[in-house]
Motif scaffolding. Structure first.
Motif, PDB file in Angstrom:
ATOM      1  N   PRO A  16       8.995   3.003   9.597  1.00  0.00           N
ATOM      2  CA  PRO A  16       8.139   3.634  10.608  1.00  0.00           C
ATOM      3  C   PRO A  16       6.680   3.593  10.160  1.00  0.00           C
ATOM      4  CG  PRO A  16      10.003   5.034  10.027  1.00  0.00           C
ATOM      5  CD  PRO A  16       9.954   3.939   9.011  1.00  0.00           C
ATOM      6  N   VAL A  17       5.783   3.773  11.117  1.00  0.00           N
ATOM      7  CA  VAL A  17       4.357   3.692  10.806  1.00  0.00           C
ATOM      8  C   VAL A  17       3.625   4.788  11.571  1.00  0.00           C
ATOM      9  CG1 VAL A  17       3.932   2.031  12.662  1.00  0.00           C
ATOM     10  CG2 VAL A  17       2.363   2.119  10.718  1.00  0.00           C
ATOM     11  N   ALA A  18       2.523   5.271  11.000  1.00  0.00           N
ATOM     12  CA  ALA A  18       1.725   6.303  11.660  1.00  0.00           C
ATOM     13  C   ALA A  18       0.250   6.048  11.400  1.00  0.00           C
ATOM     14  CB  ALA A  18       2.108   7.693  11.156  1.00  0.00           C
ATOM     15  N   LEU A  19      -0.578   6.472  12.339  1.00  0.00           N
ATOM     16  CA  LEU A  19      -2.032   6.419  12.181  1.00  0.00           C
ATOM     17  C   LEU A  19      -2.553   7.831  11.963  1.00  0.00           C
ATOM     18  CD1 LEU A  19      -3.343   3.882  14.864  1.00  0.00           C
ATOM     19  CD2 LEU A  19      -3.493   3.662  12.386  1.00  0.00           C
ATOM     20  N   TRP A  20      -3.481   7.969  10.997  1.00  0.00           N
ATOM     21  CA  TRP A  20      -4.063   9.267  10.664  1.00  0.00           C
ATOM     22  C   TRP A  20      -5.579   9.142  10.623  1.00  0.00           C
ATOM     23  CZ3 TRP A  20      -0.803  13.462   9.502  1.00  0.00           C
ATOM     24  CH2 TRP A  20       0.539  13.148   9.259  1.00  0.00           C
ATOM     25  N   ASP A  21      -6.258  10.177  11.096  1.00  0.00           N
ATOM     26  CA  ASP A  21      -7.692  10.313  10.861  1.00  0.00           C
ATOM     27  C   ASP A  21      -7.887  11.308   9.732  1.00  0.00           C
ATOM     28  OD1 ASP A  21      -8.731   8.494  12.576  1.00  0.00           O
ATOM     29  OD2 ASP A  21      -9.229   9.912  14.173  1.00  0.00           O
ATOM     30  N   ALA A  22      -8.729  10.944   8.777  1.00  0.00           N
ATOM     31  CA  ALA A  22      -8.920  11.785   7.599  1.00  0.00           C
ATOM     32  C   ALA A  22     -10.393  12.112   7.416  1.00  0.00           C
ATOM     33  CB  ALA A  22      -8.394  11.069   6.354  1.00  0.00           C
ATOM     34  N   PRO A  23     -10.711  13.342   7.002  1.00  0.00           N
ATOM     35  CA  PRO A  23     -12.102  13.709   6.705  1.00  0.00           C
ATOM     36  C   PRO A  23     -12.533  13.111   5.373  1.00  0.00           C
ATOM     37  CG  PRO A  23     -10.643  15.523   6.196  1.00  0.00           C
ATOM     38  CD  PRO A  23      -9.783  14.461   6.823  1.00  0.00           C
ATOM     39  N   GLU A  24     -13.668  13.551   4.882  1.00  0.00           N
ATOM     40  CA  GLU A  24     -14.212  12.951   3.663  1.00  0.00           C
ATOM     41  C   GLU A  24     -13.386  13.286   2.424  1.00  0.00           C
ATOM     42  OE1 GLU A  24     -18.342  13.871   3.375  1.00  0.00           O
ATOM     43  OE2 GLU A  24     -18.779  13.176   5.389  1.00  0.00           O
ATOM     44  N   GLY A  25     -12.716  14.417   2.401  1.00  0.00           N
ATOM     45  CA  GLY A  25     -11.837  14.761   1.294  1.00  0.00           C
ATOM     46  C   GLY A  25     -10.484  15.160   1.845  1.00  0.00           C
ATOM     47  N   PRO A  84     -15.643   9.851   7.097  1.00  0.00           N
ATOM     48  CA  PRO A  84     -14.305   9.931   7.695  1.00  0.00           C
ATOM     49  C   PRO A  84     -13.689   8.539   7.857  1.00  0.00           C
ATOM     50  CG  PRO A  84     -15.803  11.408   8.826  1.00  0.00           C
ATOM     51  CD  PRO A  84     -16.654  10.589   7.885  1.00  0.00           C
ATOM     52  N   ILE A  85     -12.393   8.464   7.639  1.00  0.00           N
ATOM     53  CA  ILE A  85     -11.711   7.174   7.698  1.00  0.00           C
ATOM     54  C   ILE A  85     -10.449   7.285   8.543  1.00  0.00           C
ATOM     55  CG2 ILE A  85     -12.554   6.495   5.413  1.00  0.00           C
ATOM     56  CD1 ILE A  85      -9.729   7.062   4.364  1.00  0.00           C
ATOM     57  N   ARG A  86      -9.915   6.136   8.885  1.00  0.00           N
ATOM     58  CA  ARG A  86      -8.624   6.057   9.566  1.00  0.00           C
ATOM     59  C   ARG A  86      -7.653   5.307   8.660  1.00  0.00           C
ATOM     60  NH1 ARG A  86      -8.467   4.950  15.810  1.00  0.00           N
ATOM     61  NH2 ARG A  86      -9.176   7.110  15.603  1.00  0.00           N
ATOM     62  N   LEU A  87      -6.491   5.903   8.461  1.00  0.00           N
ATOM     63  CA  LEU A  87      -5.467   5.323   7.600  1.00  0.00           C
ATOM     64  C   LEU A  87      -4.222   4.986   8.406  1.00  0.00           C
ATOM     65  CD1 LEU A  87      -5.512   7.677   4.469  1.00  0.00           C
ATOM     66  CD2 LEU A  87      -6.267   5.300   4.523  1.00  0.00           C
ATOM     67  N   ALA A  88      -3.590   3.891   8.034  1.00  0.00           N
ATOM     68  CA  ALA A  88      -2.253   3.580   8.532  1.00  0.00           C
ATOM     69  C   ALA A  88      -1.282   3.835   7.393  1.00  0.00           C
ATOM     70  CB  ALA A  88      -2.169   2.130   8.985  1.00  0.00           C
ATOM     71  N   HIS A  89      -0.240   4.586   7.677  1.00  0.00           N
ATOM     72  CA  HIS A  89       0.803   4.855   6.694  1.00  0.00           C
ATOM     73  C   HIS A  89       2.080   4.131   7.110  1.00  0.00           C
ATOM     74  CE1 HIS A  89      -0.842   8.815   4.750  1.00  0.00           C
ATOM     75  NE2 HIS A  89      -1.595   7.762   4.524  1.00  0.00           N
ATOM     76  N   PHE A  90       2.605   3.333   6.202  1.00  0.00           N
ATOM     77  CA  PHE A  90       3.862   2.626   6.414  1.00  0.00           C
ATOM     78  C   PHE A  90       4.908   3.333   5.549  1.00  0.00           C
ATOM     79  CE2 PHE A  90       0.316  -0.122   7.087  1.00  0.00           C
ATOM     80  CZ  PHE A  90       0.649  -0.935   8.161  1.00  0.00           C
ATOM     81  N   TYR A  91       5.939   3.874   6.180  1.00  0.00           N
ATOM     82  CA  TYR A  91       6.883   4.744   5.481  1.00  0.00           C
ATOM     83  C   TYR A  91       8.179   4.011   5.144  1.00  0.00           C
ATOM     84  CZ  TYR A  91       3.729   8.345   7.188  1.00  0.00           C
ATOM     85  OH  TYR A  91       2.617   9.094   7.459  1.00  0.00           O
ATOM     86  N   MET A  92       8.623   4.201   3.898  1.00  0.00           N
ATOM     87  CA  MET A  92       9.846   3.557   3.421  1.00  0.00           C
ATOM     88  C   MET A  92      10.737   4.605   2.770  1.00  0.00           C
ATOM     89  SD  MET A  92       7.905   0.351   1.582  1.00  0.00           S
ATOM     90  CE  MET A  92       6.601   1.441   0.958  1.00  0.00           C
ATOM     91  N   SER A  93      11.971   4.692   3.218  1.00  0.00           N
ATOM     92  CA  SER A  93      12.902   5.609   2.569  1.00  0.00           C
ATOM     93  C   SER A  93      13.274   5.062   1.199  1.00  0.00           C
ATOM     94  CB  SER A  93      14.161   5.782   3.416  1.00  0.00           C
ATOM     95  OG  SER A  93      14.928   4.589   3.416  1.00  0.00           O
ATOM     96  N   GLU A  94      13.691   5.953   0.311  1.00  0.00           N
ATOM     97  CA  GLU A  94      14.120   5.502  -1.011  1.00  0.00           C
ATOM     98  C   GLU A  94      15.318   4.571  -0.894  1.00  0.00           C
ATOM     99  OE1 GLU A  94      14.821   4.787  -5.011  1.00  0.00           O
ATOM    100  OE2 GLU A  94      13.036   5.321  -3.864  1.00  0.00           O
ATOM    101  N   ALA A  95      16.220   4.852   0.054  1.00  0.00           N
ATOM    102  CA  ALA A  95      17.397   3.994   0.224  1.00  0.00           C
ATOM    103  C   ALA A  95      16.984   2.576   0.600  1.00  0.00           C
ATOM    104  CB  ALA A  95      18.320   4.579   1.288  1.00  0.00           C
ATOM    105  N   PHE A  96      15.988   2.452   1.478  1.00  0.00           N
ATOM    106  CA  PHE A  96      15.525   1.133   1.909  1.00  0.00           C
ATOM    107  C   PHE A  96      14.892   0.368   0.750  1.00  0.00           C
ATOM    108  CE2 PHE A  96      12.035  -1.431   3.915  1.00  0.00           C
ATOM    109  CZ  PHE A  96      12.852  -2.374   4.520  1.00  0.00           C
ATOM    110  N   VAL A  97      14.002   1.031   0.012  1.00  0.00           N
ATOM    111  CA  VAL A  97      13.330   0.370  -1.109  1.00  0.00           C
ATOM    112  C   VAL A  97      14.324   0.054  -2.221  1.00  0.00           C
ATOM    113  CG1 VAL A  97      11.526   0.588  -2.853  1.00  0.00           C
ATOM    114  CG2 VAL A  97      11.145   1.494  -0.561  1.00  0.00           C
ATOM    115  N   GLN A  98      15.194   1.006  -2.518  1.00  0.00           N
ATOM    116  CA  GLN A  98      16.144   0.811  -3.606  1.00  0.00           C
ATOM    117  C   GLN A  98      17.130  -0.306  -3.291  1.00  0.00           C
ATOM    118  OE1 GLN A  98      16.044   2.776  -6.589  1.00  0.00           O
ATOM    119  NE2 GLN A  98      17.254   1.040  -7.250  1.00  0.00           N
TER     120      GLN A  98
END
Length: 285
Positions: A16-25, A84-98
């Motif tokens: 799964p994937v998600a988009l996030w907006d993040a402040p400076e910290g 401020p930046i925009r990040l994309a997070h790509f999520y991997m379960s431990e089962a998938f990676v393992q």
């Protein structure tokens, strides 16, 4: 961080994937539904990003242009951005990676050799186009991505991480680096084309030739030069061309015959592959 949108969670995608907006910290502890995902984070836009250690905020790493970070599910990071930046997070379960690591690395721990590396900021110009393509397809509303496509992309992304960001790649047997034997390739292709209206799951295709899911994705691409979902799309379009040339069936019927219930989606796919609409193509004949 502020969640903008996500894709693949309810559909059961491998990544799964998600988009996030993040402040400076900001920290990177947020994950969809608080699930224990490992995260590949990619800066989509915004300024320079540094990884710091609280409470002193000492800089330990910087995210270079086109870079990304790998974060294990058990680890939180504190990042500071120049704006401020925009990040994309790509999520991997431990089962998938393992599972991928076990299949390719012969049982080497994925966490120890990839995700738990002290250096989490990485640079890989070859990976950026793949991340960009994954993100665009995940949120494409005009031509929605299928499970076959996104799981294929996810498997190839994980393979890339194993190949280029794991010290254990050398342990992969040569037999797992090559393509499919011709008879296995024919068997798989026959299964995919026996009824173009049906999309055969990757795991079913892999089982036909008695190899693992991740090995199959890699071997198929080595053999054909393209991922399974791309091969299927091209095959569907090629068969549609034949129907348009040799029959008078309405475009909607041609679309349905090759697996597209939505004629508009079929037209978009056809135009992207042939540079013209189905009607324009038929008019040439």
């Amino acid at each position: 961080m502020i969640a903008l949108k996500n894709a693949g969670l309810s559909a059961g995608w491998a990544m799964p994937v998600a988009l996030w907006d993040a402040p400076e910290g900001f920290d990177t502890s947020a994950r969809p539904d608080n699930r224990p995902f490992h995260t590949l984070g990619w800066r989509v836009s915004g300024g320079c990003v540094r990884r710091v250690l609280p409470p002193t905020l000492q800089t330990v790493e910087e995210l270079t242009a086109g870079g990304f970070f790998l974060q294990s599910a058990s680890r939180n990071l504190w990042l500071v951005a120049s704006e401020p930046i925009r990040l994309a997070h790509f999520y991997m379960s431990e089962a998938f990676v393992q599972t991928a690591a076990t299949e390719y690395l012969g049982g080497v721990s994925s966490q120890a050799e990839i995700l738990h590396n002290e250096r989490v900021m990485r640079s890989d110009p070859q990976l950026v186009p793949e991340l960009d393509a994954y993100l665009r397809r995940a949120f494409d509303q005009e031509e929605p991505a299928t499970r076959l496509e996104m799981d294929s992309r996810a498997s190839l992304l994980v393979l890339h991480l194993l190949k280029h960001h794991s010290v254990a790649w050398r342990k992969i047997p040569d037999s797992k680096r090559g393509g499919l034997p011709p008879r296995h390739l024919r068997r798989v292709c026959d299964a995919m084309t026996s009824d173009l209206r049906v999309e055969v799951p990757l795991r079913t295709l892999a089982a036909l030739v008695d190899i693992s899911y991740h090995h199959f994705c890699h071997a198929f691409k080595v053999s054909t030069g393209t991922a399974p979902y791309q091969w299927l799309v091209e095959t569907r379009v090629a068969h549609a061309c034949e129907l348009l040339r040799t029959t008078g069936h309405p475009v909607a019927d041609v679309a349905a015959a090759v697996g597209y219930d939505d004629p508009s989606q079929f037209t978009r796919v056809f135009r992207s592959r042939r540079g013209m609409t189905p009607c324009a193509y038929r008019g040439q004949w």
